[in-house]
Write a protein that holds these residues in place. Structure first.
Motif, short mmCIF file in Angstrom:
data_model
loop_
_atom_site.label_atom_id
_atom_site.label_comp_id
_atom_site.label_asym_id
_atom_site.label_seq_id
_atom_site.Cartn_x
_atom_site.Cartn_y
_atom_site.Cartn_z
N LEU A 36 0.82 -1.22 0.00
CA LEU A 36 0.00 0.00 0.00
C LEU A 36 0.84 1.26 0.00
O LEU A 36 0.41 2.29 -0.53
N GLU A 37 2.02 1.19 0.57
CA GLU A 37 2.92 2.35 0.51
C GLU A 37 3.32 2.62 -0.95
O GLU A 37 3.40 3.77 -1.37
N LEU A 38 3.54 1.55 -1.69
CA LEU A 38 3.93 1.69 -3.10
C LEU A 38 2.74 2.05 -3.99
O LEU A 38 2.91 2.72 -5.00
N HIS A 39 1.55 1.57 -3.62
CA HIS A 39 0.36 1.81 -4.43
C HIS A 39 -0.86 1.97 -3.50
O HIS A 39 -1.55 0.99 -3.19
N PRO A 40 -1.12 3.18 -3.02
CA PRO A 40 -2.18 3.41 -2.03
C PRO A 40 -3.59 3.01 -2.48
O PRO A 40 -4.44 2.74 -1.63
N ASP A 41 -3.84 2.97 -3.78
CA ASP A 41 -5.18 2.60 -4.27
C ASP A 41 -5.28 1.11 -4.64
O ASP A 41 -6.16 0.73 -5.41
N PHE A 42 -4.43 0.28 -4.11
CA PHE A 42 -4.42 -1.16 -4.36
C PHE A 42 -5.47 -1.78 -3.43
O PHE A 42 -5.18 -2.20 -2.32
#
Length: 108
Positions: A36-42
């Protein structure tokens, strides 16, 4: 594997899913948080993070994660199923869960 591809949220997500299934809740929380840090909308990672938080006894935090998903994607089936599991007597919107019924003749 995750250390070889640290910038791929999918790798951290998959690792977190496996860790959660193995009962390694703390490791799963860490891996899913990294995804989630890398892709918050995952959304899938956020739902799994909610499952891990629930497994860790952090139901309020888990519910917050599900609300974050539903805020952006109100029809997310995985989030709705998890929310329904936490809400007694509530079914996910659009679910086709069978109602209790009397067995027909010849059925048991």
């Amino acid at each position: 594997m995750a250390s070889e591809h640290p910038r791929y949220p999918d790798v951290h997500y998959l690792l977190g899913c496996v860790e959660l299934e193995l009962g390694c809740t703390a490791d799963a929380l860490e891996s899913l948080a990294q995804a989630l840090e890398l892709h918050p909308d995952f959304h899938a990672a956020r739902v799994e993070l909610a499952r891990a938080l629930d497994a860790a006894g952090q139901l309020a935090m888990a519910q917050e994660q599900i609300q974050a998903v539903l805020l952006k994607d109100p029809s997310n089936p995985a989030a709705l199923r998890l929310q329904a599991r936490w809400t007694p007597g509530r079914r996910p919107q659009g679910s086709q869960m069978p109602l209790d019924r009397e067995p027909e003749r010849g059925e048991r």
